[in-house]
Design an enzyme around this catalytic site. Sequence first.
Site, short mmCIF file in Angstrom:
data_model
loop_
_atom_site.label_atom_id
_atom_site.label_comp_id
_atom_site.label_asym_id
_atom_site.label_seq_id
_atom_site.Cartn_x
_atom_site.Cartn_y
_atom_site.Cartn_z
N SER A 30 3.13 -2.13 4.12
CA SER A 30 3.17 -0.69 3.85
C SER A 30 4.37 -0.36 3.00
CB SER A 30 3.27 0.10 5.16
OG SER A 30 4.58 -0.04 5.72
N ASP A 31 4.26 0.72 2.19
CA ASP A 31 5.48 1.29 1.65
C ASP A 31 6.30 1.77 2.84
OD1 ASP A 31 7.42 2.24 -0.05
OD2 ASP A 31 6.02 3.31 -1.35
N TRP A 32 7.60 1.93 2.63
CA TRP A 32 8.51 2.15 3.75
C TRP A 32 8.25 3.51 4.42
CZ3 TRP A 32 8.44 -2.34 2.37
CH2 TRP A 32 9.39 -3.31 2.70
N THR A 90 0.84 -1.20 0.00
CA THR A 90 0.00 0.00 0.00
C THR A 90 0.87 1.25 0.00
OG1 THR A 90 -0.25 -0.39 2.36
CG2 THR A 90 -2.12 -0.90 0.98
N ALA A 116 5.33 4.44 5.51
CA ALA A 116 4.01 4.97 5.13
C ALA A 116 2.99 4.85 6.25
CB ALA A 116 3.48 4.24 3.88
#
Length: 841
Positions: A251-253, A218, A255
């Site tokens: 999650s994107d890093w 995401t 995020a």
Amino acid sequence: MAHPRPQTTDSPQSGKTPVTSADEAREAREAAVEAALRGLDLDAKARLLAGQDMWTLPALPEIGLKSLVMSDGPIGVRGVRWTADDPSVALPSPTALAATWDPELARRAGVLLAQEARRKGVHVLLAPTVNLHRSPLGGRHFEAYSEDPYLTGRIGTGYVRGVQSGGVGTTVKHFVANDAETDRFTVDNLVSERALRELYLAPFEAIVENAHPWGIMTAYNTVNGTTMTEHRYLVNEILRGEWGFDGFNVSDWMAARSTVGAIEGGLDVAMPGPRTVYGEALARAVRDGEAEEAKVDEAVRNVLRLAARVGILEGADPAVTDLPATVDGEALAREIARRSFVLVRNETRDEARDEARDGTPALPLKPGGTVALIGAAARDARVLGGGSATVFPARIVSPLDGLTAALPEGTLTYALGADPNEELAVADQGFELHAVCRAADGTVIGTGSAPNGQIQWMGDDLPEGVTHDRLHTVELTGTFTPRESGPHTFGVKGMGSFTLTIGGTTYYDDVQRPAKDDPFEAFFGAPVPRAQAELTAGEPVEVSLTYVVALPEDIPLKVIGFALCHQEPQRDADELIAEAVEAARAAGTAVVVVATTDRVESEGFDRTDLRLPGRQDDLVRAVAAANPNTVVVVNSGSPVELPWRDEVAAVLLTWFPGQEGGAALADVLTGAHEPGGRLPTTWGSLADAPVTRVVPEDGELPYTEGVFIGYTAWEKEGRTPSYAFGHGLGYTAWEYESIEVTGTAVTVRVRNSGGRAGREVVQVYLAPAEPGAGRPARRLAGFAAVEAAPGERAEAVVELPDRAFEIWDEGTGAWTRVKGAYEVQAGRSAADRRLTAPVEA
């Protein structure tokens, strides 16, 4: 189209009954997952959902769970170390892969990447990127496939199938509407439900349905008021509910922002660790009654299912037991590159020249002729995009390397012409550097290599013997041997206190501060010039850059990132162009390589224009005036303006071609192979582009264009691009002879009317007879590639999907088949449609 599925039958293990079917294997894995889940207390469950460092999840020995390792892609597998010490195969950019219009080739690329992942101990590849080319200004478009959701879904499906056939998971990203980089952490993209369904969600939906990915990532951005890591509607109701996705959601890093919001919104894993919104914070939220343990259990179940699939959960056989055959990475990289190159123009040679009196097109090169190769990117190739897509190949074949090897000795000359690199690059050519780590008292506590002048140490990934509590300074030190005499510029990329010394003289000793508030500024920010030294070609000089480590206590992850940067002496641009003109005038063919740079296309920022950097446009015009038989090779990951395109004989788009790009270029220019690519996105000028906005206002970016992006928007606005979606020439000619529609099957018969064997991508578009104001005039509904020898006929069969006849009805909240008359159109591009046939919905 049917595709082979990986073998998923569990292999027998001692003391276990052999599993004989895929369904039974899945049931056995689910049973192992449930057993493991029952063996965990709340704290262990919460800890599993939080990264233990930059790339991994913690091992839980009490249930036989090993540590899960993730790594960036999508064109290679970096592994857990961001360093050239650990080389990776570098394939062409995703735009290049999409330009092949070949899902099977994408599958083969995935097989290779799974092989690379297993070699590096990686279980999950953080790829592919299937966001759309909404605006040509998107700075990271080289990492995504196309402007078209159908083509994106087909290529992405092939890629995911390939990776997972090798027993390695994927995370299809970035879910969803992460189509630009400006303010990417905070932007609220306002997208209609119909546009979401028909465009931005469509590739994800297709890949979930047809490839069953084991993961989704995401995005940073917000969609319609809710940040994606907390988007219950898009994640829980659509992705998991409607589509039946059963993988893990990471999650994107950096995020994830809210513990309760994330677990309620369907986020399984918050990365990176160890300090995230999960872990201790999640366990505390459950104990305080703010979050339900049942939701934690569901997230843990998804992670354990992934672990079982990749073979790191005791008691569960992996999803893939029969691995694919070993792939030759260099050979595949070369094949993908040449099949991705798009020949958009190829005119008759200048008949006034003795070497080309036959009136044939400029390409392939005429045997026995002379070639002047021109351009900085011909010598120092740009083979991949910047940012998290970066890997470090063991070798790079530049255009100069490739043509030198392919052409007879004495027939090739080289001139720099014009250098697009208007700023410093990381120290690479001519540098021999290593890192020295010291404690506060100056004691050396460890050393590490730094083959490209860049330090990127994340978490505990430090040189042997070095710990964060003792580390005080890192010194990049070694020698630089210039290849040119003159004033060399040195600089620093990163944030903090630096000391820069060249040849024993200290030029800079101060603090460098960030240009903007971005946690990845040290990696993706611009280098700053700090010194200029007069150096002599071939004479080594000592260089040193010392960084004082100062990591704030409140940061979620300890990261040490900085680089020594360098720029060669800058010669007068007019002189360089004049030299190139003389070289071109003396040759039968001039091949000019033009390119973008890391400061034009990279992660972390969008583009402000589509122009080639530096004086490259001037160079092309000057060379073309001196030699009408000029071929321009465009080395960019996404569209650039080509204002001189009608002044040159040929234009070949090579994207970011990967480590074997120069060899592939030689294959294509010499005619050993034809260029196989077709445009996956429209190329045109920024002034004419119908959708351009990427900069939010007051935090919001409205997608006011609705369902019209790419070629559908160009057509709606009545504008003509430089080159249409789907366009691409080969080295032979094709006649489209007949089209027949039987039910939903479209059969197109074509004939190779040229003089050599070739490959044609037959594209099928579906056009409603009365589209009305709210529907595109036509959309890509399918495609198929055929091959034929000269004079031979071939048959392409394309199945029209039900979705081609449907729109998302916002009133009913459902897909609706729009009945009535349609026209099936077959041809070579969105603008070059050769045959039509009626069909009723």
